[in-house]
Design an enzyme around this catalytic site. Structure first.
Site, PDB file in Angstrom:
ATOM      1  N   LYS A  52      64.764  42.488  72.590  1.00 19.21           N
ATOM      2  CA  LYS A  52      65.403  42.707  73.980  1.00 19.21           C
ATOM      3  C   LYS A  52      66.051  41.244  74.474  1.00 19.21           C
ATOM      4  CE  LYS A  52      61.862  44.537  75.845  1.00 19.21           C
ATOM      5  NZ  LYS A  52      60.990  44.624  74.627  1.00 19.21           N
ATOM      6  N   GLY A  53      65.119  40.174  74.672  1.00 14.87           N
ATOM      7  CA  GLY A  53      65.753  38.920  74.927  1.00 14.87           C
ATOM      8  C   GLY A  53      66.836  38.338  74.240  1.00 14.87           C
ATOM      9  N   VAL A  93      70.155  39.230  62.119  1.00 12.54           N
ATOM     10  CA  VAL A  93      69.608  38.851  60.837  1.00 12.54           C
ATOM     11  C   VAL A  93      68.847  37.482  61.246  1.00 12.54           C
ATOM     12  CG1 VAL A  93      71.161  39.948  59.455  1.00 12.54           C
ATOM     13  CG2 VAL A  93      71.967  37.717  60.342  1.00 12.54           C
ATOM     14  N   THR A 115      53.814  36.152  74.879  1.00 13.66           N
ATOM     15  CA  THR A 115      53.160  35.968  76.007  1.00 13.66           C
ATOM     16  C   THR A 115      51.568  35.535  75.880  1.00 13.66           C
ATOM     17  OG1 THR A 115      54.703  37.530  77.165  1.00 13.66           O
ATOM     18  CG2 THR A 115      52.337  37.225  78.386  1.00 13.66           C
ATOM     19  N   GLY A 172      57.435  39.039  77.109  1.00 12.41           N
ATOM     20  CA  GLY A 172      57.804  37.348  76.666  1.00 12.41           C
ATOM     21  C   GLY A 172      59.172  37.612  75.974  1.00 12.41           C
ATOM     22  N   HIS A 173      60.069  37.291  76.494  1.00 12.80           N
ATOM     23  CA  HIS A 173      61.551  37.553  75.997  1.00 12.80           C
ATOM     24  C   HIS A 173      62.042  36.100  75.383  1.00 12.80           C
ATOM     25  CE1 HIS A 173      62.311  41.239  78.502  1.00 12.80           C
ATOM     26  NE2 HIS A 173      61.199  41.508  77.823  1.00 12.80           N
ATOM     27  N   ASP A 175      66.415  40.851  58.583  1.00 12.59           N
ATOM     28  CA  ASP A 175      66.054  39.931  57.658  1.00 12.59           C
ATOM     29  C   ASP A 175      64.466  39.755  57.156  1.00 12.59           C
ATOM     30  OD1 ASP A 175      66.064  39.180  60.418  1.00 12.59           O
ATOM     31  OD2 ASP A 175      64.869  37.197  59.643  1.00 12.59           O
ATOM     32  N   GLN A 186      59.141  45.662  78.118  1.00  6.61           N
ATOM     33  CA  GLN A 186      58.113  46.433  77.335  1.00  6.61           C
ATOM     34  C   GLN A 186      59.017  47.487  76.372  1.00  6.61           C
ATOM     35  OE1 GLN A 186      57.189  46.049  80.992  1.00  6.61           O
ATOM     36  NE2 GLN A 186      56.449  44.212  80.052  1.00  6.61           N
ATOM     37  N   ASP A 224      58.579  43.982  72.129  1.00  5.90           N
ATOM     38  CA  ASP A 224      58.995  42.893  71.323  1.00  5.90           C
ATOM     39  C   ASP A 224      59.962  43.307  70.259  1.00  5.90           C
ATOM     40  OD1 ASP A 224      56.986  41.472  72.711  1.00  5.90           O
ATOM     41  OD2 ASP A 224      55.493  42.231  71.463  1.00  5.90           O
TER      42      ASP A 224
HETATM   43  P1  GDP Z   1      61.509  41.141  73.259  1.00  5.62           P
HETATM   44  O1  GDP Z   1      59.901  40.856  74.009  1.00  5.62           O
HETATM   45  O2  GDP Z   1      61.787  42.269  72.947  1.00  5.62           O
HETATM   46  O3  GDP Z   1      62.369  40.296  73.852  1.00  5.62           O
HETATM   47  O4  GDP Z   1      61.073  40.196  71.842  1.00  5.62           O
HETATM   48  P2  GDP Z   1      60.196  39.042  71.772  1.00  5.62           P
HETATM   49  O5  GDP Z   1      60.827  37.691  71.961  1.00  5.62           O
HETATM   50  O6  GDP Z   1      58.857  39.110  72.263  1.00  5.62           O
HETATM   51  O7  GDP Z   1      59.813  39.142  70.097  1.00  5.62           O
HETATM   52  C1  GDP Z   1      61.047  39.088  69.190  1.00  5.62           C
HETATM   53  C2  GDP Z   1      60.867  37.604  68.223  1.00  5.62           C
HETATM   54  O8  GDP Z   1      61.731  37.909  67.267  1.00  5.62           O
HETATM   55  C3  GDP Z   1      61.365  36.610  68.940  1.00  5.62           C
HETATM   56  O9  GDP Z   1      60.242  35.450  68.365  1.00  5.62           O
HETATM   57  C4  GDP Z   1      62.595  36.296  68.347  1.00  5.62           C
HETATM   58  O10 GDP Z   1      63.114  35.006  68.423  1.00  5.62           O
HETATM   59  C5  GDP Z   1      62.707  37.082  67.150  1.00  5.62           C
HETATM   60  N1  GDP Z   1      63.968  37.658  66.675  1.00  5.62           N
HETATM   61  C6  GDP Z   1      64.967  38.499  67.503  1.00  5.62           C
HETATM   62  N2  GDP Z   1      65.800  38.809  66.520  1.00  5.62           N
HETATM   63  C7  GDP Z   1      65.645  38.441  65.387  1.00  5.62           C
HETATM   64  C8  GDP Z   1      66.037  38.792  64.109  1.00  5.62           C
HETATM   65  O11 GDP Z   1      66.945  39.505  63.858  1.00  5.62           O
HETATM   66  N3  GDP Z   1      65.389  38.218  62.860  1.00  5.62           N
HETATM   67  C9  GDP Z   1      64.317  37.477  63.013  1.00  5.62           C
HETATM   68  N4  GDP Z   1      63.823  36.859  61.789  1.00  5.62           N
HETATM   69  N5  GDP Z   1      63.613  37.292  64.273  1.00  5.62           N
HETATM   70  C10 GDP Z   1      64.239  37.822  65.424  1.00  5.62           C
HETATM   71  P1  IMO Z   2      58.006  42.715  76.304  1.00  4.55           P
HETATM   72  O1  IMO Z   2      59.032  42.819  77.314  1.00  4.55           O
HETATM   73  C1  IMO Z   2      54.650  44.205  73.826  1.00  4.55           C
HETATM   74  C2  IMO Z   2      51.277  45.835  75.994  1.00  4.55           C
HETATM   75  C3  IMO Z   2      50.087  45.090  76.180  1.00  4.55           C
HETATM   76  C4  IMO Z   2      49.175  46.514  76.211  1.00  4.55           C
HETATM   77  C5  IMO Z   2      49.818  47.211  77.159  1.00  4.55           C
HETATM   78  C6  IMO Z   2      49.386  47.163  78.676  1.00  4.55           C
HETATM   79  O2  IMO Z   2      57.956  41.265  75.683  1.00  4.55           O
HETATM   80  O3  IMO Z   2      58.524  43.758  74.980  1.00  4.55           O
HETATM   81  P2  IMO Z   2      49.761  45.271  80.459  1.00  4.55           P
HETATM   82  O4  IMO Z   2      49.557  43.627  80.777  1.00  4.55           O
HETATM   83  O5  IMO Z   2      51.205  45.443  80.761  1.00  4.55           O
HETATM   84  O6  IMO Z   2      49.060  45.937  81.456  1.00  4.55           O
HETATM   85  O7  IMO Z   2      49.239  45.521  79.155  1.00  4.55           O
HETATM   86  O8  IMO Z   2      51.101  46.939  77.361  1.00  4.55           O
HETATM   87  N1  IMO Z   2      52.505  45.010  76.610  1.00  4.55           N
HETATM   88  C7  IMO Z   2      53.431  44.595  75.695  1.00  4.55           C
HETATM   89  N2  IMO Z   2      53.813  44.786  74.345  1.00  4.55           N
HETATM   90  N3  IMO Z   2      55.792  43.702  74.540  1.00  4.55           N
HETATM   91  C8  IMO Z   2      55.768  43.722  76.046  1.00  4.55           C
HETATM   92  O9  IMO Z   2      56.513  42.971  76.665  1.00  4.55           O
HETATM   93  C9  IMO Z   2      54.460  43.917  76.582  1.00  4.55           C
HETATM   94  N4  IMO Z   2      53.910  44.088  77.792  1.00  4.55           N
HETATM   95  C10 IMO Z   2      52.832  44.731  77.796  1.00  4.55           C
HETATM   96  O10 IMO Z   2      50.098  44.409  75.158  1.00  4.55           O
HETATM   97  O11 IMO Z   2      48.897  46.872  74.861  1.00  4.55           O
HETATM   98 MG    MG Z   3      58.221  40.286  73.664  1.00  5.05          MG
END
Ligand code: GDP
Ligand code: IMO
Ligand code: MG
Length: 432
Positions: A16-17, A416, A302, A40-41, A335, A226, A13
């Site tokens: 990356k997305g 940001v 997710t 969840g991206h 930010d 991940q 999280d």
């Molecule tokens: P990923 O799994 O690595 O793609 O990240 P996620 O999408 O699960 O979580 C990142 C969260 O932070 C999402 O809600 C994005 O919209 C948000 N986000 C990404 N970059 C920034 C940023 O620079 N600032 C803020 N405030 N939110 C961000």
């Molecule tokens: P993104 O790509 C954050 C965590 C789960 C749990 C462990 C094992 O959005 O960054 P699993 O369902 O993979 O067997 O769960 O890994 N986990 C993540 N945590 N971001 C993710 O993906 C994750 N995918 C799995 O919360 O601790």
């Molecule tokens: Mg994510």
């Protein structure tokens, strides 16, 4: 060769997305290389939020080809939903935008049932999985009994493989976990419908397609899911996911040579979060942790679970740089740190009375470490509307410079805000 890997440098999280969507403007192909719908991206374009679980984050760029590699575990029902949603909102108009590898493993309802059953059997020692069937599906792959994406298009093969799988899965579900069994006819019927809908996205040989594309000078972005600390071998085992999340796996999972990779971009947040159980040395259990969680909207994309929050951990980040071979960094969510009097950064750990600078490989030691925190002055300004690095407040620049110097790796991108445009560029992505 113009291959760039985007890898999560923390516990997932990291953003990356968003970063892949921004980079995709300059990429011809975006490849998702491991994991499944546990990811969840989140992409935010013109204020519109799109959450992707399996579809690569290049999908909002119609000129970019998105590829799902052999190393991904695909819940075919989940990807069907994702595709339907993208089509309904006009974001996926041409099937050529998405190519799903015939060699990828599929996740079926019994994998999810087993994932849930195993978690509840663990009670207090739960991993805190996403419940998406990831572990059981990768187990099947390693045990050489996986059902592949290509199999769903061949009725006879599918029936034989399902029959074999159900003998064992139903025995486990009924006999051991006291749950209802799955019926082959129901699954076959559902899979036939799914196969019809997914057929336009079927790609026989993604590895060859990518090799040819790279040879002809195309730019390929590999999107990790991940994060480093969730890697099956090098993460905080057993509190990890079931795939190799490292940059090196971009090559292995896709079937391309390591000499295709020009750069490895490590994505990290200005602080640390973790979902699920397991060690988290810089976790904050106080009001500051709650403020970061609220300001950063740290709730899983997710599962909706709240993410545990803490200060930036340079020990874990240096480890990520080393095990992935990260060449450049992207610093996200800076930010979110506005409004703190001072900002903590963990520069070392204390373990059994000794100061250490390297991440302990033993999970028991990682549980025991105490973070040593350095303090930097905070800032009050809202950074979300800043358009240029030179407009950042002085303490923010000091923070970024301090982190960059400690990590000894250039920070190329600063984000940001969640929006595509809320990105301060430092360096271009591809060298050519
Ligand atoms: P990923 O799994 O690595 O793609 O990240 P996620 O999408 O699960 O979580 C990142 C969260 O932070 C999402 O809600 C994005 O919209 C948000 N986000 C990404 N970059 C920034 C940023 O620079 N600032 C803020 N405030 N939110 C961000
Ligand atoms: P993104 O790509 C954050 C965590 C789960 C749990 C462990 C094992 O959005 O960054 P699993 O369902 O993979 O067997 O769960 O890994 N986990 C993540 N945590 N971001 C993710 O993906 C994750 N995918 C799995 O919360 O601790
Ligand atoms: Mg994510």
């Amino acid at each position: 060769m113009s291959g760039v890997v985007v890898v999560g440098a923390q516990w997932g999280d990291e953003g990356k997305g968003k970063l892949v969507d921004v980079f995709a403007e300059k990429a011809d192909i975006v490849v998702r290389y491991q994991g499944g719908a546990n990811a969840g991206h989140t992409l935010v374009v013109n204020g519109l939020k799109t959450i992707l679980h399996l579809v690569p984050s290049g999908i909002l760029r119609p000129e970019t080809t998105c590829v799902i590699a052999a190393g991904v575990v695909i819940d075919v029902f989940s990807i069907r939903e994702e595709i339907r949603r993208l089509k309904d909102s006009g974001l996926l108009q041409n099937p050529k935008q998405l190519m799903i590898s015939d060699s990828a493993t599929i996740i079926l309802p019994y994998h999810k049932a087993l994932d849930a059953a195993r978690e509840s059997a663990l009670s207090e020692a739960k991993i805190g999985t996403t419940g998406k069937g990831i572990g059981p599906a990768y187990e099947d792959r390693a045990a050489r009994r996986a059902i592949l994406f290509g199999d769903i298009f061949d009725r006879e093969t599918l029936y034989k493989k399902l029959e074999l799988a159900l003998q064992e899965k139903n025995f486990l579900l009924e006999g051991f976990y006291k749950l209802s069994p799955f019926k082959i006819d129901d699954l076959m019927k559902d899979l036939e419908q799914v196969a019809e809908e997914l057929a336009p996205y079927r790609a026989k040989d993604n590895s060859l397609f990518i090799a040819k594309s790279l040879k002809s000078g195309k730019r390929v972005l590999f999107e990790g899911a991940q994060g480093t600390m969730l890697d099956i071998l090098h993460g905080s085992y057993p509190f990890v996911t079931s795939s190799s999340t490292l940059a090196s796996n971009a090559c292995a999972s896709t079937g391309v040579g390591t000499n295709s990779i020009q750069k490895v971009i490590g994505v990290f947040k200005a602080y640390t979060t973790r979902v699920g159980s397991g060690p988290f040395p810089t976790e904050l259990h106080d009001e500051i942790g709650k403020k970061i969680q609220a300001d950063g909207h740290e709730f899983g994309s997710t599962t909706g679970r709240s993410r545990r929050c803490g200060w930036l951990d340079l020990v874990a980040l240096k480890y990520a740089i080393r095990v992935n071979g990260i060449t450049n960094l992207a610093l996200m969510k800076i930010d979110v740190l506005s409004g703190h009097d001072r900002i903590g950064i963990c520069t070392s750990y204390k373990l059994n009375g000794e100061i250490i600078f390297d991440l302990p490989t033993s999970p028991y030691d990682l549980e025991k470490v105490e973070p040593i925190i350095e303090w930097l002055p905070g800032w009050k300004e809202d950074l979300t509307k800043i358009k240029s690095l030179s407009d950042l407040p002085r303490p923010t620049t000091n923070y970024i410079d301090y982190v960059g110097a400690q990590l000894g790796t250039p920070i190329d991108v600063i984000s940001v805000g969640p929006g595509r445009e809320q990105t301060l560029w430092v360096k271009p992505l591809f060298n050519n």
